[in-house]
Every structure is written in C-alpha cells, then in structure tokens.
Design a protein around this motif. Structure first.
Motif, PDB file in Angstrom:
ATOM      1  N   GLU A 170      19.690  12.043  -1.710  1.00 51.09           N
ATOM      2  CA  GLU A 170      20.189  12.494  -0.410  1.00 51.09           C
ATOM      3  C   GLU A 170      19.222  12.095   0.694  1.00 51.09           C
ATOM      4  OE1 GLU A 170      20.957  16.667  -0.356  1.00 51.09           O
ATOM      5  OE2 GLU A 170      22.574  16.565  -1.847  1.00 51.09           O
ATOM      6  N   GLU A 171      19.751  12.035   1.901  1.00 51.63           N
ATOM      7  CA  GLU A 171      18.919  11.825   3.079  1.00 51.63           C
ATOM      8  C   GLU A 171      18.133  13.101   3.390  1.00 51.63           C
ATOM      9  OE1 GLU A 171      18.278   9.268   5.066  1.00 51.63           O
ATOM     10  OE2 GLU A 171      19.563   7.808   4.034  1.00 51.63           O
ATOM     11  N   GLN A 172      16.875  12.921   3.741  1.00 52.54           N
ATOM     12  CA  GLN A 172      16.006  14.037   4.086  1.00 52.54           C
ATOM     13  C   GLN A 172      15.259  13.710   5.386  1.00 52.54           C
ATOM     14  OE1 GLN A 172      15.295  17.123   1.790  1.00 52.54           O
ATOM     15  NE2 GLN A 172      17.404  16.359   1.731  1.00 52.54           N
ATOM     16  N   PRO A 173      14.811  14.715   6.127  1.00 56.14           N
ATOM     17  CA  PRO A 173      14.018  14.428   7.326  1.00 56.14           C
ATOM     18  C   PRO A 173      12.690  13.778   6.949  1.00 56.14           C
ATOM     19  CG  PRO A 173      14.756  16.732   7.261  1.00 56.14           C
ATOM     20  CD  PRO A 173      15.041  16.152   5.923  1.00 56.14           C
ATOM     21  N   THR A 174      12.178  12.958   7.833  1.00 57.90           N
ATOM     22  CA  THR A 174      10.839  12.404   7.615  1.00 57.90           C
ATOM     23  C   THR A 174       9.828  13.543   7.539  1.00 57.90           C
ATOM     24  OG1 THR A 174      11.388  10.368   8.787  1.00 57.90           O
ATOM     25  CG2 THR A 174       9.043  10.898   8.555  1.00 57.90           C
ATOM     26  N   PRO A 175       8.990  13.587   6.498  1.00 54.86           N
ATOM     27  CA  PRO A 175       8.043  14.711   6.371  1.00 54.86           C
ATOM     28  C   PRO A 175       7.074  14.774   7.555  1.00 54.86           C
ATOM     29  CG  PRO A 175       8.179  13.444   4.330  1.00 54.86           C
ATOM     30  CD  PRO A 175       8.897  12.655   5.371  1.00 54.86           C
ATOM     31  N   GLU A 176       6.758  15.982   7.961  1.00 60.00           N
ATOM     32  CA  GLU A 176       5.741  16.177   8.987  1.00 60.00           C
ATOM     33  C   GLU A 176       4.360  15.987   8.377  1.00 60.00           C
ATOM     34  OE1 GLU A 176       6.207  19.918  10.904  1.00 60.00           O
ATOM     35  OE2 GLU A 176       8.262  19.513  11.598  1.00 60.00           O
ATOM     36  N   VAL A 177       3.442  15.487   9.189  1.00 58.83           N
ATOM     37  CA  VAL A 177       2.096  15.170   8.716  1.00 58.83           C
ATOM     38  C   VAL A 177       1.100  16.152   9.324  1.00 58.83           C
ATOM     39  CG1 VAL A 177       0.321  13.381   8.543  1.00 58.83           C
ATOM     40  CG2 VAL A 177       2.738  12.742   8.552  1.00 58.83           C
ATOM     41  N   GLY A 178       0.408  16.891   8.460  1.00 56.82           N
ATOM     42  CA  GLY A 178      -0.614  17.817   8.908  1.00 56.82           C
ATOM     43  C   GLY A 178      -1.900  17.100   9.278  1.00 56.82           C
ATOM     44  N   PRO A 179      -2.863  17.789   9.855  1.00 59.90           N
ATOM     45  CA  PRO A 179      -4.102  17.148  10.310  1.00 59.90           C
ATOM     46  C   PRO A 179      -4.927  16.529   9.191  1.00 59.90           C
ATOM     47  CG  PRO A 179      -4.244  19.547  10.494  1.00 59.90           C
ATOM     48  CD  PRO A 179      -2.825  19.216  10.219  1.00 59.90           C
ATOM     49  N   LYS A 180      -4.809  17.038   7.961  1.00 60.74           N
ATOM     50  CA  LYS A 180      -5.577  16.502   6.831  1.00 60.74           C
ATOM     51  C   LYS A 180      -4.693  15.737   5.853  1.00 60.74           C
ATOM     52  CE  LYS A 180      -9.093  20.152   7.023  1.00 60.74           C
ATOM     53  NZ  LYS A 180      -9.793  21.215   6.255  1.00 60.74           N
ATOM     54  N   GLN A 181      -3.529  15.327   6.343  1.00 54.87           N
ATOM     55  CA  GLN A 181      -2.580  14.636   5.482  1.00 54.87           C
ATOM     56  C   GLN A 181      -2.345  13.197   5.925  1.00 54.87           C
ATOM     57  OE1 GLN A 181       0.923  17.288   5.595  1.00 54.87           O
ATOM     58  NE2 GLN A 181       0.411  17.877   3.489  1.00 54.87           N
ATOM     59  N   VAL A 182      -1.669  12.447   5.061  1.00 54.12           N
ATOM     60  CA  VAL A 182      -1.187  11.113   5.402  1.00 54.12           C
ATOM     61  C   VAL A 182       0.280  11.013   5.011  1.00 54.12           C
ATOM     62  CG1 VAL A 182      -3.432   9.991   5.161  1.00 54.12           C
ATOM     63  CG2 VAL A 182      -1.926  10.133   3.183  1.00 54.12           C
ATOM     64  N   LEU A 183       1.030  10.216   5.774  1.00 58.72           N
ATOM     65  CA  LEU A 183       2.404   9.883   5.431  1.00 58.72           C
ATOM     66  C   LEU A 183       2.392   8.509   4.781  1.00 58.72           C
ATOM     67  CD1 LEU A 183       5.470  10.582   5.650  1.00 58.72           C
ATOM     68  CD2 LEU A 183       5.471   9.288   7.804  1.00 58.72           C
ATOM     69  N   ILE A 184       2.970   8.412   3.590  1.00 56.20           N
ATOM     70  CA  ILE A 184       2.955   7.164   2.824  1.00 56.20           C
ATOM     71  C   ILE A 184       4.375   6.652   2.658  1.00 56.20           C
ATOM     72  CG2 ILE A 184       2.358   6.093   0.613  1.00 56.20           C
ATOM     73  CD1 ILE A 184       0.248   8.291   0.260  1.00 56.20           C
ATOM     74  N   ASP A 185       4.578   5.355   2.918  1.00 59.95           N
ATOM     75  CA  ASP A 185       5.825   4.690   2.556  1.00 59.95           C
ATOM     76  C   ASP A 185       5.711   4.318   1.082  1.00 59.95           C
ATOM     77  OD1 ASP A 185       6.738   4.840   5.189  1.00 59.95           O
ATOM     78  OD2 ASP A 185       5.834   2.918   5.730  1.00 59.95           O
ATOM     79  N   VAL A 186       6.476   4.990   0.237  1.00 58.23           N
ATOM     80  CA  VAL A 186       6.337   4.831  -1.212  1.00 58.23           C
ATOM     81  C   VAL A 186       6.978   3.512  -1.655  1.00 58.23           C
ATOM     82  CG1 VAL A 186       6.818   5.848  -3.463  1.00 58.23           C
ATOM     83  CG2 VAL A 186       6.390   7.333  -1.482  1.00 58.23           C
ATOM     84  N   GLN A 187       6.173   2.644  -2.263  1.00 58.82           N
ATOM     85  CA  GLN A 187       6.677   1.374  -2.785  1.00 58.82           C
ATOM     86  C   GLN A 187       7.007   1.465  -4.276  1.00 58.82           C
ATOM     87  OE1 GLN A 187       7.192  -1.171  -0.571  1.00 58.82           O
ATOM     88  NE2 GLN A 187       6.512   0.346   0.932  1.00 58.82           N
ATOM     89  N   ALA A 188       6.299   2.332  -4.995  1.00 59.58           N
ATOM     90  CA  ALA A 188       6.513   2.463  -6.435  1.00 59.58           C
ATOM     91  C   ALA A 188       6.059   3.850  -6.881  1.00 59.58           C
ATOM     92  CB  ALA A 188       5.749   1.383  -7.198  1.00 59.58           C
ATOM     93  N   ALA A 189       6.872   4.481  -7.708  1.00 61.15           N
ATOM     94  CA  ALA A 189       6.528   5.799  -8.254  1.00 61.15           C
ATOM     95  C   ALA A 189       6.687   5.742  -9.772  1.00 61.15           C
ATOM     96  CB  ALA A 189       7.425   6.892  -7.669  1.00 61.15           C
ATOM     97  N   ALA A 190       5.605   5.976 -10.502  1.00 60.98           N
ATOM     98  CA  ALA A 190       5.665   5.921 -11.964  1.00 60.98           C
ATOM     99  C   ALA A 190       6.385   7.135 -12.522  1.00 60.98           C
ATOM    100  CB  ALA A 190       4.256   5.838 -12.534  1.00 60.98           C
TER     101      ALA A 190
END
Length: 326
Positions: free
Chosen positions: A18-38
């Motif tokens: 399903e479509e989901q909102p883009t996750p919000e990024v906290g001050p100690k976080q990073v947003l990653i464009d996932v290319q591969a998930a094992a």
C-alpha cells in the motif's frame, strides 16, 4: 511511498502493498531510499507475532537493508545525503523509504552493490561472532554446519574455511550440497539419506566434531550434540525447523562439551566496540574475495510475501532479497 505491510498477524500471504506517507525524520535519524532489503528467518516470525520484537500494527517486515541516504536529521554528523549505507532496523525495511536512527546505519563498503550489501552483514556478522567469538574456533578444528545451504549456513562454511577449519556441511538434498561445495565445504552429509550421528562418526574416524553450527534446531540438535568431540561446542543460532529442542544435558556432562547461545543483535547493542572490530574483519575478507554472499533470488515488493514463504520453507539456497524500487 509504497510499503509491504503487515496489517494483521498471520502468514506471508496476508501481507499487502500500500501507499504510505513519507516517514518523518527526527533530529537523530536519517531517511533512506531502500534499494535492497534482505529476507531473514525472523521476518517469517515477526509477521505472526512469534518473535521477541513486537512492533505495533501496521508495520513492514525486514530488518536489514542497503540504500541511499535521502535526508539527515539536524543532529546527524557522520552521514550525508547521497551516501550508500547499510542499516539494521529490526523491521520496516521492505518499503521504498525508511526513517531510522543514525546509530543503526553504517557506510556501505566500496565496490559492493546494494543487493550484496543488504544480504551480508546480519548473516556474516552473526556467523563470525558465533565461530570466532563464542566458539573460539581454531585452525585445524572440525566444524559441522547444519542447514548449510541457507544464508547463515553458507556464511558459516566460508568463515569456517577463513578461520582454518575443516568444514563438514549438512543439508537435505544433493542440489543444496553442491552449493555448499561451491562455497568451500570439505565434506558433505545428506541428512535425509544418512543418519546424522552415524555420518559424523564416519567422517571423523569416530572422534566427532569440535564445533557444531546449528541454525536448524528440531531433532537435528540432539544428533549433532551426540556427534561432538570432547570439549566440543554446539552453537545455538536459531530454530528454522520450528521446534526448540530439549537435548539431554547428560550429553554435555559426558562429553565435557558446551552448548553456547548466539544472539548477535543483543551483542551489537551491548558490545558495540567489539562488534565494530568484528565487522572490520569480515569487510576485509569480503574485499579480499574470501567471502562470497550467495543471493539466489531477488523479488519486487509485490512478491515480498512469496520470498518470505520460500525462505521459511527452507527451499532457498543462500539469501533472498527484496528490491522495493522495482
């Protein structure tokens, strides 16, 4: 962004994209464009509420990924947009994007593609910790690997050889054992056609094996324990067979052997500096070509449930990887 979601606990076929909102990024976080998930065995457990980690519904499975940093929080200094990274998230990786704590993210080694990187660290990190740290495997010792054609099994073969061991690979078919030999196994056991305890005895001139690497559990565990040598070590990695074994403890007494638990996830949190040392070693061996992660299949997000089913049914050789951007 699209995500493979567990909206109710159940088998892999209940997962939906399903479509989901883009996750919000906290001050100690990073947003990653996932290319591969094992795909890893815990993914099959977490979606059925059978794992120690219990996220709130809905959530995406997938605890290991490789991708590209999209955005960094304002307190993150060691990463920047555009960095190729590996992340260990526990869950949430089977999505086009994920926001995660920056301390769960490490730079991706040079010369490694995203698919290989996503399938490397959890498998090889667990296995190196098991063999080198928990079992103190020595050059010249004999290592028995159960479930040897799986992701951690093939890692155990390669790392056992890198540590100087004589490696006996045990699996359920000749096709799987052929893959084990390609990855360096010195000898093999088909435990469908042979009794495991008798086969161990035959291949070690009755002495037994020094270390057992056991990600399978079930009735294999007791047979392997009976096949250990004096001062042997049986490594408890997981229970892919579905049954948690209850071996007779008199065997440990009679053989002077050890039953050793391996929980890499907890180790990385409790001993982060030692974990970094171990990761440095396996990255070095990867760069030198001593380690060759085996990815037997890649799947788009829509077939993520299928990939989890294949892995959980022990039909896959090596690792399976989801590519969310396809």
């Amino acid at each position: 962004m699209r995500a493979l979601l567990c909206k109710q606990f159940g088998p892999p076929e209940t997962l939906v994209v399903e479509e989901q909102p883009t996750p919000e990024v906290g001050p100690k976080q990073v947003l990653i464009d996932v290319q591969a998930a094992a795909v890893n065995f815990p993914d099959s457990l977490i979606i059925e509420d059978k794992y120690q980690l219990k996220p709130e519904l809905p959530f995406s499975p997938g605890g290991e990924l490789a991708g590209v940093v999209n955005t960094v929080g304002n307190e993150v200094k060691h990463l920047k947009a555009g960095d190729n990274v590996i992340a260990f998230t526990g869950y949430g990786a089977m999505a086009e994007q994920i926001a995660t704590d920056a301390n769960r993210v490490i730079p991706m080694p040079d010369g490694v593609d995203h698919v290989t990187a996503s399938a490397f660290v959890m498998t090889y990190g667990t296995t190196y910790h098991a063999l080198a740290d928990r079992a103190a495997l020595k050059s010249g010792e004999t290592l028995l690997v159960l479930g040897a054609a799986g992701g951690v099994g093939l890692a155990a073969i390669e790392l056992g050889k890198a540590l100087g061991a004589h490696v006996i690979a045990a699996a359920s078919s000749e096709e799987k054992l052929a893959v084990c030999r390609e990855h360096g196994a010195d000898e093999t056991i088909n435990y469908v056609e042979e009794d495991l305890k008798d086969a161990i005895k035959a291949r070690t001139d009755g002495r037994g094996v020094d270390v057992v690497y056991d990600p399978v559990g079930g009735d294999m565990t007791e047979k392997a324990l009976r096949g250990t040598a004096w001062r042997g070590r049986l490594l408890v990695i997981g229970f892919a067979a579905g049954e948690i074994p209850k071996p007779p403890l008199n065997l440990a007494l009679l053989k002077g052997c050890s039953i050793v638990g391996v929980f890499w996830g907890s180790f990385t949190q409790r001993e982060p500096q030692e974990n970094q040392k171990q990761l440095k070693q396996i990255f070095t061996w990867l760069a030198e070509g001593k380690l060759r992660p085996h990815v037997s299949g890649t799947y788009p997000l829509e077939r993520g449930g299928e990939a989890i089913t294949v892995l959980a049914s022990r039909k896959a050789a090596g690792k399976l990887v989801i590519k969310p951007q396809e």
